[in-house]
Structures are given as C-alpha cells and as structure tokens.
Write a protein that holds these residues in place. Structure first.
Motif, short mmCIF file in Angstrom:
data_model
loop_
_atom_site.label_atom_id
_atom_site.label_comp_id
_atom_site.label_asym_id
_atom_site.label_seq_id
_atom_site.Cartn_x
_atom_site.Cartn_y
_atom_site.Cartn_z
N LEU A 15 0.81 -1.21 0.00
CA LEU A 15 0.00 0.00 0.00
C LEU A 15 0.85 1.26 0.00
O LEU A 15 0.31 2.36 -0.08
N ARG A 19 3.40 -0.05 4.32
CA ARG A 19 2.10 -0.61 4.69
C ARG A 19 1.73 -1.71 3.71
O ARG A 19 1.94 -1.60 2.50
N TYR A 20 1.12 -2.79 4.25
CA TYR A 20 0.71 -3.93 3.43
C TYR A 20 -0.67 -4.39 3.88
O TYR A 20 -1.03 -4.27 5.07
N ARG A 21 -1.40 -4.92 2.94
CA ARG A 21 -2.70 -5.51 3.25
C ARG A 21 -2.61 -7.01 3.09
O ARG A 21 -1.98 -7.52 2.15
N THR A 78 -9.69 -9.23 6.50
CA THR A 78 -8.63 -8.34 6.03
C THR A 78 -7.92 -7.67 7.21
O THR A 78 -8.56 -7.23 8.16
N GLU A 80 -4.17 -5.16 8.10
CA GLU A 80 -3.11 -4.35 7.52
C GLU A 80 -1.90 -4.35 8.45
O GLU A 80 -2.05 -4.48 9.67
N TYR A 81 -0.72 -4.22 7.85
CA TYR A 81 0.53 -4.23 8.58
C TYR A 81 1.27 -2.92 8.32
O TYR A 81 1.42 -2.52 7.16
N GLN A 82 1.70 -2.29 9.38
CA GLN A 82 2.59 -1.14 9.26
C GLN A 82 3.97 -1.60 9.66
O GLN A 82 4.19 -2.02 10.82
N GLN A 101 -6.63 -4.11 12.40
CA GLN A 101 -7.88 -4.46 11.73
C GLN A 101 -8.76 -3.23 11.85
O GLN A 101 -9.19 -2.87 12.95
#
Length: 279
Positions: A15, A19-21, A78, A80-82, A101
């Motif tokens: 992202l 950042r990743y989803r 779903t 997300e990762y920071q 989340q």
C-alpha cells in the motif's frame, strides 16, 4: 483440497510507505478468533518483504526472533501491517510490525533478523524428541472430525494429530502439564521455503494450553510471546512439544519446541499467559 492455504496468509499487497494488506481466512482461527501464532507468522512475512524491498543486500536474512504483544483479538478477514525498519547491520536488523484491523491495533511485534543455522551439526543439542516418533503413530488422534478439530480450525489448513498419552484431558483425566502434537503443511506450503519457515514460526504456538491437563479449560490469553526461528525445516511433519515451568493461580508459562522430520530444532517459543478462569 487447497494445496497452499498458508501461502495466502503470507501473500501481501503493498500500500506504500511500509504498509501492506493481507487476508487471514477463517481456517486460521482457534474458536472464533485468529490464532496468535498465525498473526506472528504473517507479521514475519510482512517484515521480511519490507526488509528485502528496502535493503536488497540483506535478502539472506530471516526473522530469527520475534517478541509479540497481543493487544486485541481480530476477526478473520482483512488486516493491515505497518512495517518499520528500525536498524540494519551486517549481522542483525530490527523491524517492527503493527497489525491492524480497521483502526484497531491488534498485535505489535519486534522482529530480529539474522542468518539462520545451516546444515552443520550443532556443537551441543539436548535430547528433545525423547520417544516421540517423527510421524503420528496409529493411536495418535487426528483433529479432523474430533472435538479438538471443532475448535482448532487450523486443522482444516494443515494435517494435525495429538498424542493421547500426553493429552490426558482427552479422557477427562488429569496429568502433567505437557502436550505434544504433529503438524504438517500442505504440499504447496512446503515447496516455498519462506512460507514453510513462516509456518514453523506459526507452529511454535500450535499446542493447546498445557493447563488443560490440570482441568483448566477455556481461553488462556497470551500476555507476551517470544518466538525463535533456528533453521529452515525439511519437508514433512513437524513435532511440537509443549511444557511448563510454573503454573500459578493467575498466570502460567508455556514453552513450545518445534522439530522437523530429521529431529532438528527449527523453532521455539516461550509465552506468559493467563490461567483460564472457571465459568
């Protein structure tokens, strides 16, 4: 049957700005909530990708240690990762991963990256497997179709069995606070060496709480967990041996040791958790 379900846990969409989803499906749950070890392993996949993208010369490094704090229990779906690279060096790198989340922070993990052990024999290795066979024996209880399988949905994404000789709670008896299980990823998840390594990280949190052998059932929230990845596993079954040092009135510790098909130590974990409270 899905050939590589754990690979989808490790698949990420970038992202931007670290950042990743990702997507953690319903099978990677214990009861209704996402399995803690799966969240650590998914964070390891995100940290590895970020480190390799930002520091290609460190692509040989893998997450050899993880210190995880569980701040919320996400639903499957779903996330997300920071990811933040804190430090890089020739031998060690530090990477932080926050799993969200929605707006809720669920897990914070600090990963230490380094070089895994190779094929050289260890200078010293304590006897770990004892008499545990490399594969489930005839009396081992498979998870599919059993009461355990109705709770541990991970058994829908991997082959799993538990040793009834150690799991006295299965016969409504009490016993020592120790358990051992076998777990094996699907063939596609074994073919990708990184996914198999992340699977080993997940497996270091795969045993049921050892307090079940003392008649204490229910949710045992993890306060903090440290996980080590020692080497890449060889294809086949992994053996997970869980033990405890002290079980108090409020908290207990649990160590889990993961051996591959050759008997080599591939992963370890130690966690502090809260005793399940009677309903």
């Amino acid at each position: 049957m899905d050939d590589a379900p754990f690979s989808r846990v490790c698949a990420l969409t970038a992202l931007g700005d670290g950042r990743y989803r990702g997507e953690i499906g319903p099978i990677w749950t214990i009861g209704p909530k996402v399995h803690g070890g799966t969240m650590v392993a998914a964070g390891a996949a995100a940290a590895t990708r970020r480190l390799r993208e930002s520091q290609p010369d460190l692509a040989h490094m893998m997450p050899i240690a993880a210190a995880s704090d569980f701040l919320g229990a996400p639903e499957p779906g779903t996330v997300e990762y920071q990811v933040t690279v804190r430090k890089t060096g020739r031998q060690i790198a530090l990477v932080d991963v926050d799993m969200y989340q929605g707006e809720r922070l669920c897990v914070h993990t600090t990963f230490t990256f380094g070089q895994l052990e190779g094929d050289e024999p260890p200078q010293y290795a304590a006897s770990a497997a004892d008499d545990m066979p490399a594969e489930p024996f005839a009396a081992a209880q498979g998870y599919i179709g059993s009461p355990m399988g109705k709770i541990v949905h991970v058994s829908e994404g991997a082959d799993m069995a538990i040793d009834p000789g150690w799991a006295r709670f299965l016969d409504r008896e009490t016993g020592e606070p120790r358990l051992r299980i076998w777990i094996r990823p699907r063939p596609g998840d074994q073919r990708d060496e990184d996914v198999f390594a992340f699977f080993a990280i997940m497996s270091a949190d795969m045993s049921p709480p050892v307090t079940m052998n003392l008649g204490r059932f229910g949710w045992a929230p993890t306060v903090q967990m440290t996980t080590y990845l020692r080497r890449r596993p060889t294809p086949g079954w992994l053996r997970v041996i869980a033990t405890a040092r002290e079980i108090g009135p409020r908290m207990f510790d649990e160590d889990q040791l993961v051996l591959d098909a050759t008997g080599a130590v591939v992963a370890q974990s130690r966690q502090l958790a809260l005793i399940p409270q009677p309903r």
